[in-house]
Every structure is written in structure tokens, then in C-alpha cells.
Design a protein around this motif. Sequence first.
Motif, PDB file in Angstrom:
ATOM      1  N   VAL A   1       3.223  -8.980  15.213  1.00  0.00           N
ATOM      2  CA  VAL A   1       1.983  -9.427  15.836  1.00  0.00           C
ATOM      3  C   VAL A   1       2.254  -9.851  17.275  1.00  0.00           C
ATOM      4  O   VAL A   1       1.460  -9.604  18.178  1.00  0.00           O
ATOM      5  N   LEU A   2       3.416 -10.452  17.492  1.00  0.00           N
ATOM      6  CA  LEU A   2       3.722 -10.923  18.836  1.00  0.00           C
ATOM      7  C   LEU A   2       3.866  -9.759  19.807  1.00  0.00           C
ATOM      8  O   LEU A   2       3.511  -9.855  20.986  1.00  0.00           O
ATOM      9  N   PHE A   3       4.376  -8.653  19.307  1.00  0.00           N
ATOM     10  CA  PHE A   3       4.503  -7.454  20.126  1.00  0.00           C
ATOM     11  C   PHE A   3       3.122  -7.031  20.630  1.00  0.00           C
ATOM     12  O   PHE A   3       2.898  -6.768  21.811  1.00  0.00           O
ATOM     13  N   LEU A   4       2.204  -7.039  19.682  1.00  0.00           N
ATOM     14  CA  LEU A   4       0.843  -6.650  19.993  1.00  0.00           C
ATOM     15  C   LEU A   4       0.207  -7.603  20.997  1.00  0.00           C
ATOM     16  O   LEU A   4      -0.369  -7.202  22.005  1.00  0.00           O
ATOM     17  N   VAL A   5       0.355  -8.884  20.713  1.00  0.00           N
ATOM     18  CA  VAL A   5      -0.274  -9.885  21.560  1.00  0.00           C
ATOM     19  C   VAL A   5       0.280  -9.789  22.978  1.00  0.00           C
ATOM     20  O   VAL A   5      -0.468  -9.809  23.953  1.00  0.00           O
ATOM     21  N   SER A   6       1.598  -9.621  23.120  1.00  0.00           N
ATOM     22  CA  SER A   6       2.129  -9.641  24.474  1.00  0.00           C
ATOM     23  C   SER A   6       1.745  -8.376  25.239  1.00  0.00           C
ATOM     24  O   SER A   6       1.446  -8.438  26.439  1.00  0.00           O
ATOM     25  N   TRP A   7       1.693  -7.251  24.547  1.00  0.00           N
ATOM     26  CA  TRP A   7       1.231  -6.033  25.228  1.00  0.00           C
ATOM     27  C   TRP A   7      -0.218  -6.187  25.666  1.00  0.00           C
ATOM     28  O   TRP A   7      -0.603  -5.795  26.769  1.00  0.00           O
ATOM     29  N   HIS A   8      -1.009  -6.764  24.788  1.00  0.00           N
ATOM     30  CA  HIS A   8      -2.421  -6.898  25.125  1.00  0.00           C
ATOM     31  C   HIS A   8      -2.631  -7.898  26.247  1.00  0.00           C
ATOM     32  O   HIS A   8      -3.516  -7.724  27.079  1.00  0.00           O
ATOM     33  N   PHE A   9      -1.809  -8.930  26.288  1.00  0.00           N
ATOM     34  CA  PHE A   9      -1.852  -9.847  27.431  1.00  0.00           C
ATOM     35  C   PHE A   9      -1.673  -9.063  28.721  1.00  0.00           C
ATOM     36  O   PHE A   9      -2.443  -9.173  29.665  1.00  0.00           O
ATOM     37  N   MET A  10      -0.615  -8.251  28.731  1.00  0.00           N
ATOM     38  CA  MET A  10      -0.280  -7.536  29.961  1.00  0.00           C
ATOM     39  C   MET A  10      -1.397  -6.594  30.381  1.00  0.00           C
ATOM     40  O   MET A  10      -1.814  -6.573  31.543  1.00  0.00           O
ATOM     41  N   LEU A  11      -1.874  -5.817  29.414  1.00  0.00           N
ATOM     42  CA  LEU A  11      -2.924  -4.857  29.753  1.00  0.00           C
ATOM     43  C   LEU A  11      -4.197  -5.577  30.170  1.00  0.00           C
ATOM     44  O   LEU A  11      -4.916  -5.133  31.066  1.00  0.00           O
ATOM     45  N   TYR A  12      -4.454  -6.696  29.511  1.00  0.00           N
ATOM     46  CA  TYR A  12      -5.680  -7.423  29.838  1.00  0.00           C
ATOM     47  C   TYR A  12      -5.618  -7.973  31.250  1.00  0.00           C
ATOM     48  O   TYR A  12      -6.606  -7.966  31.976  1.00  0.00           O
ATOM     49  N   MET A  13      -4.447  -8.432  31.644  1.00  0.00           N
ATOM     50  CA  MET A  13      -4.322  -8.925  33.017  1.00  0.00           C
ATOM     51  C   MET A  13      -4.659  -7.809  34.002  1.00  0.00           C
ATOM     52  O   MET A  13      -5.321  -8.024  35.000  1.00  0.00           O
ATOM     53  N   MET A  14      -4.202  -6.608  33.687  1.00  0.00           N
ATOM     54  CA  MET A  14      -4.502  -5.489  34.579  1.00  0.00           C
ATOM     55  C   MET A  14      -6.002  -5.215  34.592  1.00  0.00           C
ATOM     56  O   MET A  14      -6.602  -5.019  35.652  1.00  0.00           O
ATOM     57  N   ALA A  15      -6.607  -5.223  33.410  1.00  0.00           N
ATOM     58  CA  ALA A  15      -8.044  -4.964  33.339  1.00  0.00           C
ATOM     59  C   ALA A  15      -8.800  -6.019  34.149  1.00  0.00           C
ATOM     60  O   ALA A  15      -9.712  -5.697  34.915  1.00  0.00           O
ATOM     61  N   GLU A  16      -8.392  -7.271  33.999  1.00  0.00           N
ATOM     62  CA  GLU A  16      -9.080  -8.319  34.742  1.00  0.00           C
ATOM     63  C   GLU A  16      -8.847  -8.177  36.230  1.00  0.00           C
ATOM     64  O   GLU A  16      -9.711  -8.484  37.033  1.00  0.00           O
ATOM     65  N   PHE A  17      -7.654  -7.717  36.588  1.00  0.00           N
ATOM     66  CA  PHE A  17      -7.412  -7.540  38.009  1.00  0.00           C
ATOM     67  C   PHE A  17      -8.325  -6.449  38.561  1.00  0.00           C
ATOM     68  O   PHE A  17      -8.876  -6.585  39.654  1.00  0.00           O
ATOM     69  N   VAL A  18      -8.506  -5.399  37.795  1.00  0.00           N
ATOM     70  CA  VAL A  18      -9.418  -4.341  38.241  1.00  0.00           C
ATOM     71  C   VAL A  18     -10.839  -4.903  38.375  1.00  0.00           C
ATOM     72  O   VAL A  18     -11.546  -4.618  39.333  1.00  0.00           O
ATOM     73  N   GLU A  19     -11.224  -5.741  37.400  1.00  0.00           N
ATOM     74  CA  GLU A  19     -12.565  -6.314  37.472  1.00  0.00           C
ATOM     75  C   GLU A  19     -12.729  -7.179  38.721  1.00  0.00           C
ATOM     76  O   GLU A  19     -13.800  -7.253  39.307  1.00  0.00           O
ATOM     77  N   PHE A  20     -11.642  -7.837  39.094  1.00  0.00           N
ATOM     78  CA  PHE A  20     -11.740  -8.754  40.229  1.00  0.00           C
ATOM     79  C   PHE A  20     -11.501  -8.048  41.559  1.00  0.00           C
ATOM     80  O   PHE A  20     -11.899  -8.533  42.615  1.00  0.00           O
ATOM     81  N   SER A  21     -10.878  -6.879  41.505  1.00  0.00           N
ATOM     82  CA  SER A  21     -10.414  -6.242  42.740  1.00  0.00           C
ATOM     83  C   SER A  21     -11.504  -5.963  43.778  1.00  0.00           C
ATOM     84  O   SER A  21     -11.217  -6.021  44.973  1.00  0.00           O
ATOM     85  N   PRO A  22     -12.760  -5.681  43.382  1.00  0.00           N
ATOM     86  CA  PRO A  22     -13.753  -5.481  44.437  1.00  0.00           C
ATOM     87  C   PRO A  22     -13.883  -6.687  45.351  1.00  0.00           C
ATOM     88  O   PRO A  22     -14.129  -6.545  46.550  1.00  0.00           O
ATOM     89  N   VAL A  23     -13.683  -7.862  44.797  1.00  0.00           N
ATOM     90  CA  VAL A  23     -13.762  -9.070  45.612  1.00  0.00           C
ATOM     91  C   VAL A  23     -12.656  -9.073  46.653  1.00  0.00           C
ATOM     92  O   VAL A  23     -12.873  -9.408  47.823  1.00  0.00           O
TER      93      VAL A  23
END
Lengths: 280, 416
Positions: B146-168
Motif C-alpha cells: 500500500v505504501l508503494f501505491l501511496v507514495s507513487w500517487h503522492f508524486m503524481l498528484y504533486m505533478m498534477a497540482e503543479f499543472v493546475e497551478f502553472s497558469p498562475v
Amino acid sequence: MKRRDFLKAAGVAGAALAGGPAEAEQPADPIEFAGVLVDTTRCIGCRSCEKACSEEHDLFVPDIANDNALAAERQTSETQWTIVNRYETSKGEVFVKKQCFHCWQPACAAACLTNAMYKTTNGPVIWRPSKCMGCRFCMVSCPFDIPKFEYHEWNPKIQKCNMCFERLQEGKRPACVQSCPTDALMFGMKRDLMEIARVRIYNHPERYVHKIYGEHEVGGTGWLYLSAVPFEEIGLRTDLGTTPYPEYTRDFLYGVPLVLFGLPALLLGLNLLSGDDDEA
Amino acid sequence: MAIPENLGSEFRRFLGFMASEMRPKGKLLTPFNIISVPIILLGLGILVVRFTKGLGSVTNLSQDFPWGFWIGFDVITGVAFAGGAYIITFVVYVMRKERYHPIVRVTVLNGLLAYIFYAGALTLDLGRPWNIINPIIGNEFGYNSVLFLVSWHFMLYMMAEFVEFSPVVAEWLGWKRVRGFLDSLTLAAVIFGITLSTLHQSGLGALYLMAKPKIHPLWYSEFIPILFLVSSIFAGLSMIIFEGTISHRVFKDQIDPKKHHTFEEIVFGLAKGAAIAMFVYYFFKALIFIHEHHWTLLNDFWGFWYLVEILGFVLVPCFMFAYAVRHRRLGVVRVAAVLTLVGIVLNRLNISVIAFKWDAPIKYYPSWQEIVVTLMVVFAEIWVFRWIVLRMPVMREAHETPTSHSPAIEAPPLRT
Ligand code: SF4
Ligand code: SF4
């Protein structure tokens, strides 16, 4: 196992991010792997096994003649992979060796995100330093609290019994088994050990409780225990259930690919359906 | 993308702009700075000890308590608090409720920073952090973990959020065409982000599924993942209310005064959402309670402690939210939000630390160093947040770019 196959396919498609439980690399058959039978009625508490273990693995070697360590109950530690405890029971003094149980389906290995904790097909659960990142999730997950961590090292290791993996590869028995003067420890395949244990109970029904600890506990373990008194009296937990621990996370892990592929579609649909504005 | 004719002069403009933006704005000696700077420095010192002498030299972690405050609070609780971002992006981009648009940017920024700092705090807790690349580069994939999953998803989510924020960011840098391109990625990033959030919010709960014999039965349930997911909804919403209330005071000059009314409307909307989510959560809890016959466990300290959490910090704030929405009482919403956040802290710490090995002879409690490092993480996050908010169009309306030297901006107490 249709559902499992489908989800596995989905998991492969989603590669790393989908996760999804690939079949664990473990002995397919719950009894075709090596273990040790501990007959606590034969143990005299000499602690030769403690000494042999520490010498074999370059750990702290206890002074078994003088250190009076049997006075209080101990746990395995980052400096000792195995320890012997003394219990006052309804049938008098009993000595019990404790170490990793080498579960058939180990929680520690299922927890490990780098496969550093690893169930080898022939039985031992080993720890591989080059992979471990020290997250200690194995410690959180092991129902017996066996893995120990070196909290005072800059480059800490997880310490736990590896059933003398290296010795087994050379065709030798584990060091503790070799050192035991009373044959309280017997090394072999779980299938054979179960037979032997049953024969002992059958031949001396008055000497043993009619149960082999480890036969089913947490799904079955490689190390098995025979005892004259109920196992709770000698420090072995009987409340852990017979479900292999990785099962507890299985439903969650199977759900992951479904969510990963289903939810985006659902969200997209919602997005198309919802109007551009709500002046509600 | 925007390639200006004269790349050289554009680059010089960029450097000049960055240099001017790097300078601190406002006073240096503010109460916040006076408190946070020494703590951050102290925290860094503690980390030096931690990485040379081992985790045991600064933490109270033990063989019985392998995970303590850094995991239980920073990561498990911090990520629940950061849940607001996926909820708000869902409401605004998927459900297209434009009403909530004004808070999207600040919420996403908060979420992004929370993940970087709080989920990032995970690495401080790793004994052998250099091996973190193993599960990332695929040297070794623990699919069953489960930790493998959680840490991968953390990483990908950070990227997704960065894309969401990048227009700013693009807007801030004045890259118009880049911004248009980034804008077009938003919906995809949002959908990906929500999916990942669903999985890792529940995944954080799933981490404890194998700790079945170690967690007090009042807190252990095979439904922990669902409980974590649902509670992350109202945790996130309450955090937006709480955080929004503070930043509206601190950064008030960033916001058009006409917008204050809008913000109140938004807060009531969020409060309503939180009340519903809490009710659902409460319902789940009650079902589990009844199904597992938990009333037999209520007559000792742990039963009392459980009731404190579930009544005092779930049911009470749930009713307060509902009452406040009906009677339009902003003050009550704020109090309810704070109670809810306390309840989340209690719940996450109960599972990870307090009711974990509840019967152990020697209990774990955090050392002062663990607390200082946690504060360091929080303060560092606020510093970065403030730096960004004062420069990028996060709270103020897009396009109207007030120059940093605009006399209209007075230094509020919190600024650098
Ligand atoms: S006893 Fe614990 S450490 Fe040993 S194999 Fe089982 S889960 Fe792993
Ligand atoms: S501490 Fe090491 S062996 Fe244990 S789960 Fe983490 S990476 Fe695996």
C-alpha cells in the motif's frame, strides 16, 4: 478467479501507478517450504541458540552463562535476532525461543514497497539492504513485531532472523538448530515438520496440547511450536487469526485499478453533463 | 510557445524581473518572522543530528512505535488537511460551479505546498532515504505494498497540482501563450488529480489495515480507507474555511473589497458540504459501531476517548455547520471548522499513535525535537506560501497586475 485475472490485466495496463497486487512471490503451496519445529517441552533454556545466532550473523554475543537474562521476558532486538524466554506456567517452568516466524504470506514483505523484505521460495524471509529505504512499514505490519530498526545509526539496518539463508544455500542447517543440544529445534520442510509434530502429539497425548502453533496462525508460518501448556501461557499470541495478513489489504489493492480507470471516465461524464454555470 | 524575436533581451528582462521579485517585501521584523526564523534554524540543526546520529537521537521512536509524530501528524494528518484542493477542483472544473472559482487558485496552491512539505516530511523519517529511488526508477516495485501505491500517487498528484497551478506562474511571468497552453491542460490534470487523491487519501488509511492486532478495536476497521476518504472531504473543506479566514485578514490588500461578500457566500457553501460529508462519515461510524458490537468497549478510558472524538469533534461541529448555514452565522462556521480540524488531528493521531499499541507498557509521545521539526515544516510552508501569494496572482483577480511597488499595498503584520 476471473475477477482477479481481469484486474491483474488492468493492473499491468496501468503499470506502476495502478499498482494492483501482482501475485506475491512466495511458495505457492502453504506447506512446501522450509521451517523449524520448536518443541518447547524439550528446551532446557541453555540459550546456545542465542549465542550461535549472534556468532553466525556478527551480532552482539550474549554471555549466556552469567548474564541472568532469563529473569525477565525479553523481545528480539536490533542486536539479537533470537532470544529465549522463561515462563512460569501451570505445568512449571517452560523455555521458549522466539525469532521471526517466516510466515507463508508475510505481512512484512507485503508491506515493503521496495521488496527489500522478501519471501524466498524455499522459505526464509530475508531483508536485502541494497533495496530498503528504512520506512519501517514492515515493523508496523508484522503481527509478531519482529523486524527491528537501528535507531542510532546514520545508515540503519532492519534486523531480523533470516533463517540463516546463506547457510541453507550451502546445504547446512540454521545455526541455532545446529547448536541445540536437546533437539528442541528441528529443521525441515513444513510438510514433514507437521507430520513429525503430529506423531509426537499422537505418541504422547498427555505431554502436549493438541495443537501446533504456526499451522494456521496468520495463514501459516514456517516456524512451528509444540507446547505442554496453552500457547498464551508461553507468550505466543493466539488472537492473531488465521487469515494471511496481506489479505487485509487485498480488497483495497484490487479496487485501485478500478478506481484509476473508472473514476476519470465518471468525472469526464459529469463534466460534460454539468451546465456551464450555476447561478443558484 | 512564446518565443520572442529578441531572445536575449527577453531573457534579461526575465532575470531582472526575478531579481526584483526575490527581494523581500515589507518589514522583516514581524512577530511571525521573529518566531518562525529561530524555529526553522533550530529544526535544521536537529535534522543535521538526525542524519548523522540516526533517528533515535532526536525522536522518541522505538521498536514498539516505528511510526510517530512525523508520520502521524505531518504526513497522515497533513495530507487529510490538504484534501481541499481535490474537492474544490472537482466542484469548479468537473461540476462547473463557477461560484467557487475565486478560491480555486489559493486552494490548489495550499494543496500543492502541503504535499510538497508534509508528504515531503516523509523523507525525513526514512532511515535510508537514498534508496527512495528504488521504487521510483523501477529498480524494485513492491506492487503488493500500500505504501508503494501511496507514495507513487503522492508524486503524481504533486505533478498534477503543479499543472493546475502553472497558469498562475505563467501569468506572473507574463508568458501569455504558455499560459494558454497550460490552461488547456487543466481539466485533464484535475481529473487525474481527483482520481489520485481518492486513492491516496484512502490509501493512507489502508496503511494501517495490516496493523489489525495493534490498533484499539474502536479505531480499527476494515473500512478505514473509506473513513479516511470521507473524512478528508470535510477536513479539506474546514481547512479552506480556516485558512481562508486567516489569509483574508493577512492578505486583505490582495483582495478586492467587493469580493468579501462573495467569500462569505463561498464559506457557507463549503460549510454545507462539510456538514453533509460529516453526516455521511458519522453514519459510517455508527454502522461499524453497531455491526461490531462496540458498545461493550465503551466502559473504560478508551471508550470515553472514542466518544470525545466522535461526539465532541464530529457530531457537534456537524450540527454547528448545519445550524450556521441555516442561520447564516459566519462565526459559528469558523468555530465549527476549528473543532473539525481538531477532530481530524485526534482521529489520525489516535490511529497512528495514541490508540496504536494502546496497551503497550511504555507509550510513545513525541520528543521536543520532533515537535520543532514539525513546526519547522509548517513555518517553511507558510513562508513559501506568503512568498508566492505576494507575487503571483493567487488571491487577487487575474490580469490586473499591481506592481510590487504599488503604494496601495501596505505591509500587513505578517509580511517579509
Ligand atoms: S514474523 Fe513478521 S517479520 Fe517474520 S515473516 Fe512473519 S511478518 Fe515477516
Ligand atoms: S523498512 Fe525497509 S524492509 Fe521494511 S518495509 Fe521499509 S523498505 Fe521494506
